[in-house]
Motif scaffolding. Sequence first.
Motif, PDB file in Angstrom:
ATOM      1  N   THR B 107      -2.903  34.054  25.119  1.00  0.00           N
ATOM      2  CA  THR B 107      -2.285  34.573  26.413  1.00  0.00           C
ATOM      3  C   THR B 107      -2.585  35.958  26.717  1.00  0.00           C
ATOM      4  OG1 THR B 107      -0.217  33.173  25.695  1.00  0.00           O
ATOM      5  CG2 THR B 107       0.202  34.949  27.542  1.00  0.00           C
ATOM      6  N   THR B 109      -2.881  38.908  30.466  1.00  0.00           N
ATOM      7  CA  THR B 109      -2.324  39.255  31.633  1.00  0.00           C
ATOM      8  C   THR B 109      -3.467  39.394  32.673  1.00  0.00           C
ATOM      9  OG1 THR B 109      -2.079  41.373  31.155  1.00  0.00           O
ATOM     10  CG2 THR B 109      -0.251  40.084  30.927  1.00  0.00           C
ATOM     11  N   HIS B 119       0.783  36.232  33.754  1.00  0.00           N
ATOM     12  CA  HIS B 119       0.593  35.682  32.421  1.00  0.00           C
ATOM     13  C   HIS B 119      -0.550  34.899  32.813  1.00  0.00           C
ATOM     14  CE1 HIS B 119       3.102  37.688  29.460  1.00  0.00           C
ATOM     15  NE2 HIS B 119       3.927  37.615  30.417  1.00  0.00           N
ATOM     16  N   GLU B 208       6.764  28.474  32.288  1.00  0.00           N
ATOM     17  CA  GLU B 208       5.389  28.322  32.621  1.00  0.00           C
ATOM     18  C   GLU B 208       5.223  28.189  34.100  1.00  0.00           C
ATOM     19  OE1 GLU B 208       7.095  26.435  30.418  1.00  0.00           O
ATOM     20  OE2 GLU B 208       6.154  25.964  28.590  1.00  0.00           O
ATOM     21  N   GLN B 211       3.287  31.034  35.534  1.00  0.00           N
ATOM     22  CA  GLN B 211       2.024  31.380  34.864  1.00  0.00           C
ATOM     23  C   GLN B 211       0.863  30.528  35.318  1.00  0.00           C
ATOM     24  OE1 GLN B 211       3.035  30.393  30.981  1.00  0.00           O
ATOM     25  NE2 GLN B 211       4.336  32.267  30.629  1.00  0.00           N
TER      26      GLN B 211
END
Lengths: 378, 429
Positions: B107, B109, B119, B208, B211
């Motif tokens: 993960t 950014t 993210h 999620e 993301q």
Amino acid sequence: MKRRKMLVRMITASLLRRRSRMLVALLAIAIGATILSGLVTIYVDVPQQMGAQFRNYGANMIFMPAEESFTDADMQESLSTISSKELVGATPYQYNTVRIHEQPILAAGTDMAAVQKTSPYWLVEGQYPAKTHEILVGKNVAESLELSVGESVTVSFTPEDKSKLDSTIDFQITGILNTGGSEEEYVYVSMEDMEELTALPAHLDIAEISVSAGSAQLQTYVDEINAGNTDISANLVKRVTASETTVLSKLQALVLLVTVIVLALTMICVATTMTAVVSERRSEIGLKKAIGASDSGIIAEFMGEGILLGGLGGILGSVVGFAFAQFVSVNVFGSYISFRLLLLPITIIVSIAVTSVACLLPIRSATSVDPALVLKGE
Amino acid sequence: MFFKMIRGTLLHQWKKMLMIALTIALGSSLATAMISVVMDVGDKVNQELKAYGANITVVPKQSSIVSNLYDVEDETPGSAYLKESELGNIKTIFWAFNIVDFAPFVTTTAALPDGTEIHVVGSWFNHHLDLPTGEQLDAGMSSLRSWWDIREGQWIDEQSDTGTDVVMIGAALADQEQISVGDQISFSGSASDAKLTVVGIYESGGDEDNQAYVPLHVAQSLADLSGSIGSIEVSALTTPDNELAKKAAKDPSSLTVAQYEVWYCTAYASSICYQIQEVITDSVASPVRQVADSEGAILDKTELLMLLIMFLSLVGSALGISNLVTASVMERSGEIGLMKAIGAYNRSVTALVLTEILIASIIGGVVGFFAGIGFAQIIGQSVFGSAISIRTVVIPIVGVLVTFVTLAGSIPAIRMLLGLQPAEVLHGR
């Protein structure tokens, strides 16, 4: 009138005199009826019972604040939408950053009794906090800060208002929380302790709800709650609800298919036994025909016997079948089931139908034959 | 003479014999089908429960506390990571066969062109892997996220020709940024930039949705983490925990040698975790209790339920068979009375009747066995969409069961035969 009397007498006499044969036939029917009523009861009850097992996966609905936060009253109001039978548990959470050993840690204020209902998979080493000033510590926090059960730990909270002093409370660690998930990085205290520590007005950040209902019903609840209370935004936990639908439907299909196959085979089994019992009586049929009985009279007599046997076997089987279903329910799911009255007539009717059909075939072949031939033994 | 009489029965009374054989066939097919299904139902339901996603997570030692707890945005390289090169090792452990799927995650950014920080998660989707053992497999997260709804487009296909500069966007993020499938978006990460094509928009019902998911190496190059991964999710078929597994989970070294062997060679979540830690350097593998614990409970319940249903149908078919045998022997009292009248011994009459019934039951049993396999396959295919594996142990179980039930069913009938008075029977009483 006389005829009917004679018919009744012939049927009862036949059942009583030929006891051993009739017992064999009755046993066969009762087995069929037991399997029918037992399996159907299980099939009807399994979705509900299995559904309860799936609540082990935890909350399937989440209340989130529509704006900043919501209150306990909001939560109770929304919960009243959900039928109390289906509501397994509802846990409120309030999150704040506190400091333990000068390390910032996320602390959750919650209802310890409700947590055990909505998250039954939590494994606590030690005990859940029960009294005031007791704390449950996530495993990762415990490891990094070297905390263990029984120790005392000082938790401090810095208010946003800089003019106020830090508040501190000494907590007793009663348990270490093990979940394999992010919960291991939090500490948990009771809502009252949290309010005492932070001195913030009572509010909730999130609430986890566990509801034992199908996905369609859950969606209805969510829509109703969102329409009813503007402070709360209810959401389904898709991971839990979607997967539950997939798995539960498979399990239900499995039990259905097994029930159908077992029932079909058992019914054929019952029919063959009945056929064997009736075929034996060819000579009796021949004799009756020889002394002048009509075909329809003979069929009526045998059918009467069949219906009586089917009815008796059906009642017997319903009772034994229910006992079996109850046994399964208590042993597998640890809960009792109620007797389904509708199943009694269904079981009896099916037993009578199977018995009648099974008798009809050999009787028809016997009545269609010349009595002289039957009596001669050919 | 004995064989002649048996042949006579089979030839002249074939209808009755057929009826006995039919009932036994029904009973034995029921037994075969139910036993096969019960033996396999654990594996099948376990397979279905994989819908809940990974039941084991692997993270680097002393990692998570920092990144997850404080939600640190700027994870610096140098903090703990697992090695990507060791991923294949997961498929080399003792219980490799039980590992259904696994996927690495990293993960980081990245900023969108308008400056929004999001993210970005790198993972495998259907990654092709050649193992050192010569095996090949496809692993990835699509089966670990079975509850995701692909609202638009499709899952990332790492093996397609369209290239790997692709991204899947969460529904909430897509709505907010007005992104749709086919758009090209540039992401600027901490180390480098990437221009990616959107191939899918998903709805997950969780975090999620805000993301973006990209192939592993894309995320690694964005954050300059090549060869490193943050965590691994493993979906494994496991045996429900018992006392031994709970004891071992706390401390494997507290076990005796014999207990250790049993534990290591049973597919408990804790022993699979232990074995994963052995092959992945500096890792901590732990069962996800929400999934692992519930799986165990549901598996246990389902197996017990099916076992009891099997028991009921076995008792039902046993009673059915013995009932019919009794009925069919009773029916022949006249014939047997005649035999006794002309001087047959009880012994030879019994032998005759038993042999006849056994012949019928062997024929019926064999036919029923194959029919039962058929029924088991019908259940397997229509419920789970895969064949039920037939274990050889079913053959002796069904064989013994049918023989025993037939013989036991004949006992009341034979007792009755022995008690027959030829004169009475022939007289017709």
